[in-house]
Scaffold this motif. Structure first.
Motif, mmCIF file in Angstrom:
data_model
loop_
_atom_site.group_PDB
_atom_site.id
_atom_site.type_symbol
_atom_site.label_atom_id
_atom_site.label_comp_id
_atom_site.label_asym_id
_atom_site.label_seq_id
_atom_site.Cartn_x
_atom_site.Cartn_y
_atom_site.Cartn_z
ATOM 1 N N MET A 1 0.851 -1.193 0.000
ATOM 2 C CA MET A 1 0.000 0.000 0.000
ATOM 3 C C MET A 1 0.889 1.246 0.000
ATOM 4 S SD MET A 1 -3.006 1.014 2.699
ATOM 5 C CE MET A 1 -3.959 2.498 2.477
ATOM 6 N N SER A 2 0.659 2.135 -0.956
ATOM 7 C CA SER A 2 1.493 3.325 -1.061
ATOM 8 C C SER A 2 1.108 4.345 0.001
ATOM 9 C CB SER A 2 1.352 3.957 -2.455
ATOM 10 O OG SER A 2 0.012 4.334 -2.679
ATOM 11 N N GLY A 3 2.100 5.155 0.404
ATOM 12 C CA GLY A 3 1.872 6.174 1.418
ATOM 13 C C GLY A 3 1.224 7.403 0.814
ATOM 14 N N PRO A 4 0.930 8.370 1.656
ATOM 15 C CA PRO A 4 0.310 9.616 1.177
ATOM 16 C C PRO A 4 1.257 10.380 0.245
ATOM 17 C CG PRO A 4 1.043 9.847 3.458
ATOM 18 C CD PRO A 4 1.193 8.394 3.107
ATOM 19 N N VAL A 5 0.678 11.058 -0.740
ATOM 20 C CA VAL A 5 1.466 11.872 -1.659
ATOM 21 C C VAL A 5 1.834 13.178 -0.959
ATOM 22 C CG1 VAL A 5 1.480 13.092 -3.857
ATOM 23 C CG2 VAL A 5 0.330 10.868 -3.667
ATOM 24 N N ILE A 6 3.125 13.450 -0.916
ATOM 25 C CA ILE A 6 3.601 14.665 -0.264
ATOM 26 C C ILE A 6 3.803 15.744 -1.320
ATOM 27 C CG2 ILE A 6 5.449 15.715 1.098
ATOM 28 C CD1 ILE A 6 5.962 12.960 2.311
ATOM 29 N N THR A 7 3.094 16.856 -1.168
ATOM 30 C CA THR A 7 3.198 17.963 -2.116
ATOM 31 C C THR A 7 3.909 19.131 -1.448
ATOM 32 O OG1 THR A 7 1.111 17.312 -3.152
ATOM 33 C CG2 THR A 7 1.915 19.537 -3.609
ATOM 34 N N GLY A 8 4.846 19.715 -2.156
ATOM 35 C CA GLY A 8 5.549 20.872 -1.633
ATOM 36 C C GLY A 8 4.676 22.121 -1.682
ATOM 37 N N THR A 9 5.159 23.182 -1.083
ATOM 38 C CA THR A 9 4.426 24.444 -1.012
ATOM 39 C C THR A 9 5.192 25.542 -1.745
ATOM 40 O OG1 THR A 9 3.463 23.869 1.129
ATOM 41 C CG2 THR A 9 3.499 26.212 0.546
ATOM 42 N N ILE A 10 4.448 26.371 -2.483
ATOM 43 C CA ILE A 10 5.029 27.559 -3.112
ATOM 44 C C ILE A 10 4.821 28.727 -2.153
ATOM 45 C CG2 ILE A 10 5.075 29.047 -5.142
ATOM 46 C CD1 ILE A 10 5.617 26.121 -5.802
ATOM 47 N N HIS A 11 5.891 29.378 -1.757
ATOM 48 C CA HIS A 11 5.807 30.515 -0.854
ATOM 49 C C HIS A 11 6.149 31.794 -1.613
ATOM 50 C CE1 HIS A 11 5.736 28.030 2.879
ATOM 51 N NE2 HIS A 11 6.526 27.229 2.184
ATOM 52 N N GLY A 12 5.209 32.732 -1.672
ATOM 53 C CA GLY A 12 5.515 34.058 -2.192
ATOM 54 C C GLY A 12 6.015 34.889 -1.026
ATOM 55 N N VAL A 13 7.299 35.221 -1.036
ATOM 56 C CA VAL A 13 7.925 35.837 0.141
ATOM 57 C C VAL A 13 8.210 37.316 -0.099
ATOM 58 C CG1 VAL A 13 9.912 35.772 1.698
ATOM 59 C CG2 VAL A 13 8.958 33.634 0.799
ATOM 60 N N GLY A 14 7.548 38.180 0.657
ATOM 61 C CA GLY A 14 7.790 39.616 0.563
ATOM 62 C C GLY A 14 9.109 39.977 1.214
ATOM 63 N N LEU A 15 9.987 40.633 0.455
ATOM 64 C CA LEU A 15 11.319 40.975 0.943
ATOM 65 C C LEU A 15 11.420 42.401 1.462
ATOM 66 C CD1 LEU A 15 13.530 39.368 -1.863
ATOM 67 C CD2 LEU A 15 12.753 38.341 0.282
ATOM 68 N N GLY A 16 10.360 43.181 1.334
ATOM 69 C CA GLY A 16 10.420 44.565 1.781
ATOM 70 C C GLY A 16 10.989 45.491 0.720
ATOM 71 N N PRO A 17 11.259 46.747 1.082
ATOM 72 C CA PRO A 17 11.617 47.767 0.098
ATOM 73 C C PRO A 17 13.035 47.713 -0.430
ATOM 74 C CG PRO A 17 11.618 48.699 2.305
ATOM 75 C CD PRO A 17 11.088 47.299 2.440
ATOM 76 N N GLY A 18 13.940 46.972 0.213
ATOM 77 C CA GLY A 18 15.294 46.925 -0.348
ATOM 78 C C GLY A 18 16.394 46.562 0.617
ATOM 79 N N ALA A 19 16.264 46.902 1.876
ATOM 80 C CA ALA A 19 17.291 46.583 2.866
ATOM 81 C C ALA A 19 17.071 45.169 3.400
ATOM 82 C CB ALA A 19 17.252 47.593 4.011
ATOM 83 N N PRO A 20 18.088 44.312 3.396
ATOM 84 C CA PRO A 20 17.915 42.924 3.856
ATOM 85 C C PRO A 20 17.419 42.809 5.289
ATOM 86 C CG PRO A 20 19.998 43.171 2.675
ATOM 87 C CD PRO A 20 19.450 44.556 2.870
ATOM 88 N N ASP A 21 17.750 43.793 6.147
ATOM 89 C CA ASP A 21 17.312 43.690 7.538
ATOM 90 C C ASP A 21 15.884 44.189 7.751
ATOM 91 O OD1 ASP A 21 17.927 46.336 7.109
ATOM 92 O OD2 ASP A 21 19.103 46.603 8.940
ATOM 93 N N LEU A 22 15.176 44.483 6.656
ATOM 94 C CA LEU A 22 13.761 44.824 6.759
ATOM 95 C C LEU A 22 12.860 43.639 6.397
ATOM 96 C CD1 LEU A 22 13.613 48.487 5.381
ATOM 97 C CD2 LEU A 22 13.456 47.707 7.747
ATOM 98 N N LEU A 23 13.442 42.463 6.215
ATOM 99 C CA LEU A 23 12.640 41.253 6.036
ATOM 100 C C LEU A 23 12.012 40.865 7.364
ATOM 101 C CD1 LEU A 23 14.659 40.995 3.529
ATOM 102 C CD2 LEU A 23 14.355 38.531 3.783
ATOM 103 N N SER A 24 10.851 40.222 7.299
ATOM 104 C CA SER A 24 10.255 39.681 8.516
ATOM 105 C C SER A 24 11.054 38.457 8.957
ATOM 106 C CB SER A 24 8.795 39.278 8.266
ATOM 107 O OG SER A 24 8.740 38.167 7.381
ATOM 108 N N VAL A 25 10.856 38.044 10.202
ATOM 109 C CA VAL A 25 11.540 36.851 10.708
ATOM 110 C C VAL A 25 11.161 35.636 9.867
ATOM 111 C CG1 VAL A 25 11.779 35.309 12.685
ATOM 112 C CG2 VAL A 25 11.689 37.778 13.045
ATOM 113 N N ARG A 26 9.891 35.529 9.501
ATOM 114 C CA ARG A 26 9.434 34.392 8.701
ATOM 115 C C ARG A 26 10.074 34.390 7.319
ATOM 116 N NH1 ARG A 26 3.077 33.690 7.948
ATOM 117 N NH2 ARG A 26 3.284 33.781 10.225
#
Length: 245
Positions: free
Chosen positions: A1-26
């Motif tokens: 019996m085959s296991g459940p199909v694992i599907t990956g997730t597409i994440h659209g990640v907002g990076l902010g206006p330009g400075a790398p330290d303005l990204l959210s923790v997530r």
């Protein structure tokens, strides 16, 4: 019996206006830990989203640059423009969906916020219901711009209007005249038209141009003193002067 199909997730990640330290923790965590990294760029350019993430990607990251087939070469009003971009987004969607179906998570690097005038929304509408898609909000470029001026953009009951400089001149005049606070994006070659519209609305002395907000080469200039403008990374602002204690 085959296991459940694992599907990956597409994440659209907002990076902010330009400075790398303005990204959210997530956003920071996803950028640093996800193997498959996708981002939009103009052919022959590294791309602003990729520039923001420079030095953050894991050593074995697999990058998928999505290069626009057209930017300003064809007028937006030309039917070929939409046809060309539609085919492009379909191809990108197919690639990302295939990765997700194979069980891989993918992040799409997005300047500012993914749902605010960004290209990611065109992927989101095509991927939703096909594979899991999550969005990580980001600080918008306009928030970076008005903070760069050191003045609040709105007070009390001020109405804020966000407009594109690509609008017809008479429409720009009406929008500028009828609002308390204003943000105008997509300036570039439309600066002469925008300058005329601001003057016709009687608000030239209150207008500011912000270039490269939250980036090392940030520049804030009164509209009356601005001679030219960086085509892509420029925003015009008029601050509200509404009710306050």
């Amino acid at each position: 019996m085959s296991g459940p199909v694992i599907t990956g997730t597409i994440h659209g990640v907002g990076l902010g206006p330009g400075a790398p330290d303005l990204l959210s923790v997530r956003a920071d965590r996803l950028v640093r830990t996800t193997r498959h990294i996708a981002y939009f760029r103009k052919a022959g350019r590294p791309g602003q989203a990729r520039r923001i993430a420079e030095g953050m990607l894991r050593a074995d990251a697999i990058e998928f640059p999505m290069e626009y087939p057209v930017t300003t070469e064809i007028p937006v009003s030309d039917p070929r423009y939409n046809a060309c971009l539609s085919a492009f987004y379909a191809q990108c969607t197919e690639k990302l969906a295939a990765l997700a179906r194979s069980g891989e998570d993918v992040i799409v690097l997005c300047e500012g916020d993914p749902f605010f005038y960004g290209s990611f929304m065109h992927l989101h509408s095509r991927l939703s219901g096909v594979v899991p898609v999550h969005v990580v909000p980001g600080i918008t470029g306009m928030a970076g711009a008005w903070n760069a001026t050191g003045m609040p953009i709105t007070w009390g009951d001020d109405v804020l209007t966000v407009a594109m400089a690509t609008l017809p001149e008479e429409e720009l005049v009406r929008r500028i005249r009828d609002t308390d606070a204003l943000v105008v994006m997509k300036i570039g070659r439309n600066l002469p038209k925008l300058r005329r519209a601001v003057a016709a609305a009687g608000r030239e002395e209150a207008a500011w141009l912000v270039e490269h907000a939250a980036m090392p080469n940030q520049k804030v200039t009164p509209l009356t003193e601005a001679e030219s403008v960086t085509p892509y990374f420029s925003i015009l602002l008029i601050h509200g002067q509404g009710r306050r204690p």
